[in-house]
Design a protein around this motif. Structure first.
Motif, PDB file in Angstrom:
ATOM      1  N   ARG A 171       0.826  -1.211   0.000  1.00  0.00           N
ATOM      2  CA  ARG A 171       0.000   0.000   0.000  1.00  0.00           C
ATOM      3  C   ARG A 171       0.857   1.256   0.000  1.00  0.00           C
ATOM      4  O   ARG A 171       0.620   2.191  -0.766  1.00  0.00           O
ATOM      5  N   ASP A 172       1.891   1.295   0.855  1.00  0.00           N
ATOM      6  CA  ASP A 172       2.775   2.461   0.895  1.00  0.00           C
ATOM      7  C   ASP A 172       3.482   2.661  -0.445  1.00  0.00           C
ATOM      8  O   ASP A 172       3.666   3.802  -0.904  1.00  0.00           O
ATOM      9  N   GLU A 173       3.872   1.564  -1.080  1.00  0.00           N
ATOM     10  CA  GLU A 173       4.540   1.660  -2.378  1.00  0.00           C
ATOM     11  C   GLU A 173       3.601   2.238  -3.429  1.00  0.00           C
ATOM     12  O   GLU A 173       3.999   3.090  -4.248  1.00  0.00           O
ATOM     13  N   GLN A 174       2.351   1.813  -3.402  1.00  0.00           N
ATOM     14  CA  GLN A 174       1.380   2.324  -4.379  1.00  0.00           C
ATOM     15  C   GLN A 174       1.114   3.805  -4.160  1.00  0.00           C
ATOM     16  O   GLN A 174       1.019   4.581  -5.122  1.00  0.00           O
ATOM     17  N   LEU A 175       0.985   4.228  -2.902  1.00  0.00           N
ATOM     18  CA  LEU A 175       0.765   5.641  -2.621  1.00  0.00           C
ATOM     19  C   LEU A 175       1.949   6.488  -3.047  1.00  0.00           C
ATOM     20  O   LEU A 175       1.792   7.585  -3.593  1.00  0.00           O
ATOM     21  N   ALA A 176       3.177   5.986  -2.806  1.00  0.00           N
ATOM     22  CA  ALA A 176       4.368   6.723  -3.212  1.00  0.00           C
ATOM     23  C   ALA A 176       4.452   6.841  -4.724  1.00  0.00           C
ATOM     24  O   ALA A 176       4.813   7.890  -5.270  1.00  0.00           O
ATOM     25  N   LEU A 177       4.126   5.758  -5.425  1.00  0.00           N
ATOM     26  CA  LEU A 177       4.145   5.788  -6.883  1.00  0.00           C
ATOM     27  C   LEU A 177       3.114   6.772  -7.424  1.00  0.00           C
ATOM     28  O   LEU A 177       3.379   7.500  -8.394  1.00  0.00           O
ATOM     29  N   ARG A 178       1.942   6.819  -6.805  1.00  0.00           N
ATOM     30  CA  ARG A 178       0.912   7.748  -7.252  1.00  0.00           C
ATOM     31  C   ARG A 178       1.350   9.197  -7.052  1.00  0.00           C
ATOM     32  O   ARG A 178       1.131  10.054  -7.913  1.00  0.00           O
ATOM     33  N   GLU A 179       1.992   9.486  -5.913  1.00  0.00           N
ATOM     34  CA  GLU A 179       2.459  10.850  -5.659  1.00  0.00           C
ATOM     35  C   GLU A 179       3.578  11.239  -6.622  1.00  0.00           C
ATOM     36  O   GLU A 179       3.620  12.361  -7.134  1.00  0.00           O
TER      37      GLU A 179
END
Length: 543
Positions: A387-395
């Motif tokens: 989840r953290d990886e996906q949020l970082a990629l989105r940002e």
């Protein structure tokens, strides 16, 4: 008038169809109609021929209002007023601070809401209504929790061919606020009977009740003030807000009419509906009667949230408190099922932008709520990291998209940067461990000082110089040689190299992201995107 308040909790998904038609996809309401609870009372209390039955179910003196989603202050939400509109180019996320799948989104910028019922409203060039939702008294947007559930008909215990369909449902766990209004001249024993009928067991709501849908429980909520807001005095207009659907009848033919007049609300006949400031939506539906197993007569109603503005004749005096008192019991037909509830001059409709109540304050004496610690489980740890990886990629993607616009819209000179050169930038960003290291690798250690000196010499702001002098330390990959000449080709005082340098520099310090890993990833995404952007614009070379 007496008020009984209940909190409705769905124990199972509920199917509340918007209409009885079978063509097209199924759509569910985001709220529970008052007829649902009126029917629940009938199952428990209806005795043909008794005076109590007439009083509760046919006189209109006992009214089951629709159950709307609960808000952050524990009160039912109100339907979004149809007169609230925005400019078509303004995204709703700039008005409400929302996140994906948020149920309640706090109000961020009330100035983005134009109250078209207010004559002082500066109407946007392209006004458009907000999406179907609800509002709290403090202006927060409230949306229902819905989902689509696929189903199939069966035949002989197996799925029937070509009979796959889907229900849109309100998710289990959703909570709603229900209010039952009882006139003062009704026997007080009715209150206890209503409470007993609604809270003694589970209530079945909606359709497909035998197929794991529609179970709900009700609890009495006596400590909340769920009455309409006090009306705001006005000498020129009377603004009527349809809190629920409204079915009014033509006095001559007795048929439903969708053209409201002052007489429908008990107002003087010389009061005129201001069509330019009134916003009326309509719908038609045939409610299903579970006792008769047949649909009732079709209803043509003015939809909840509609706004009616009546202009008072010049010189006439209006006591809005008396108007509100006269309309407190509702207007029109089917009031026992919650139709016909009207608010008079609610404060949020008397100004533009609208003025809402202050948001509920948190209890300072109570300990702050903390999220529970996740269990020590490898699967949970892996899911949290994903989840953290996906949020970082989105940002990072959002940063890259914003950066690419500078090249796409303002720097045609970037068309000379080939795919292989952007690939070099991507590879360097992938290998770099810090932002400073990447900038030194691309621009050299002396690029920033040379840029500042050139800007000062020309009396320009940083990054606006047309030519960059060669100085000691300017040995970066994008500065020296043939590649440096391409990256340094200027257009309107800036080169692609200047733009990239400025973008990376802006991420440092207090005003930047402060996260080197995020910036390095954004640079990689930018380098992947730019060749496609240039090709789409007919610029650059694909080699």
């Amino acid at each position: 008038m007496r008020h009984l308040s209940f909190v409705v909790t769905l124990e199972e998904d509920a199917v509340i169809s918007q209409h009885s038609g079978t063509a097209g996809g199924h759509r569910s309401l985001m709220w529970l109609p008052g007829a649902v609870f009126h029917g629940a009372l009938a199952r428990a209390l209806y005795t043909p021929g008794s005076q109590a039955t007439w009083t509760i179910f046919h006189s209109g003196r006992v009214r089951c209002l629709p159950a709307f989603p609960l808000t952050e202050d524990g009160r039912p939400a109100m339907p979004m007023p149809r007169c609230f509109q925005r400019d078509k180019g303004t995204d709703e996320k700039h008005i409400w601070a929302s996140t994906k799948h948020a149920v309640i989104s706090p109000l961020r910028n009330p100035s983005g809401i134009c109250n078209m019922a207010d004559p002082r409203c500066a109407r946007p060039p392209q006004p458009t209504q907000f999406k179907a939702a609800f509002l709290s008294r403090s202006g927060a947007r409230v949306e229902g929790r819905q989902a689509v559930i696929p189903k199939t008909a069966t035949h002989g215990g197996v799925a029937r061919d070509q009979h796959l369909f889907a229900y849109q449902v309100i998710r289990a766990g959703s909570q709603f606020g229900l209010r039952v209004d009882i006139d003062d001249d009704v026997d007080a024993a009715v209150d206890a009977a209503v409470i007993q009928a609604l809270t003694s067991g589970r209530v079945q709501v909606g359709r497909s009740r035998s197929a794991e849908f529609g179970s709900a429980t009700l609890k009495v909520k006596n400590d909340a003030d769920w009455r309409p807001p006090a009306p705001t005095a006005s000498s020129a207009d009377v603004v009527l807000y349809c809190h629920t659907d409204l079915l009014v009848l033509d006095p001559v033919s007795g048929q439903p009419t969708l053209t409201p007049r002052a007489e429908h609300f008990g107002l003087p006949a010389d009061w005129v509906l201001d069509a330019g400031r009134s916003f009326v939506d309509t719908r038609r539906y045939a409610p299903f009667n579970a006792h008769r197993r047949r649909p009732d007569a079709e209803r043509q109603v003015i939809v909840q949230g509609s706004t009616l503005v009546f202009t008072v004749p010049h010189g006439a005096r209006v006591d809005v408190a008396e108007v509100a008192k006269a309309l407190a019991g509702g207007v029109g037909a089917h009031r026992e099922s919650g139709l016909g509830q009207v608010w008079v001059n609610p404060p949020f409709l008397m100004t533009s932008p609208p003025e809402f109540e202050a948001p509920p304050a948190s209890d300072g004496d109570s300990a702050p709520a903390t999220a529970p610690s996740p269990p020590d489980d490898p699967l949970v740890t892996w899911l949290a990291a994903a989840r953290d990886e996906q949020l970082a990629l989105r940002e990072a993607s959002a940063h890259a998209m914003a950066w690419s616009k500078a090249y796409d819209e303002h720097i045609p000179a970037a068309g000379g940067i080939t795919r292989s050169q952007w690939a070099l930038v991507r590879d360097e960003a992938a290998r770099a461990t810090t932002l400073e290291g990447l900038m030194t690798r691309l621009f050299g250690s002396g690029y920033a000082a040379a840029a500042d000196a050139a800007a000062a010499a020309h009396g320009e702001a940083d990054g606006d110089a047309k030519r960059r002098p060669r100085a000691k330390g300017m040995d970066g990959l994008l500065v020296a040689g043939v590649r440096g000449r391409k990256w340094g080709r200027s257009y309107r005082g800036k080169s692609p190299r200047d733009v990239l340098f400025g973008q990376l520099s802006a991420t440092r310090g207090d005003g930047g992201t402060g996260d080197d890993r995020l910036v390095l990833r954004a640079v990689q995404i930018l380098a992947l995107r730019m060749p496609r952007v240039m090709k789409a614009r007919g610029l650059g070379e694909e080699r």
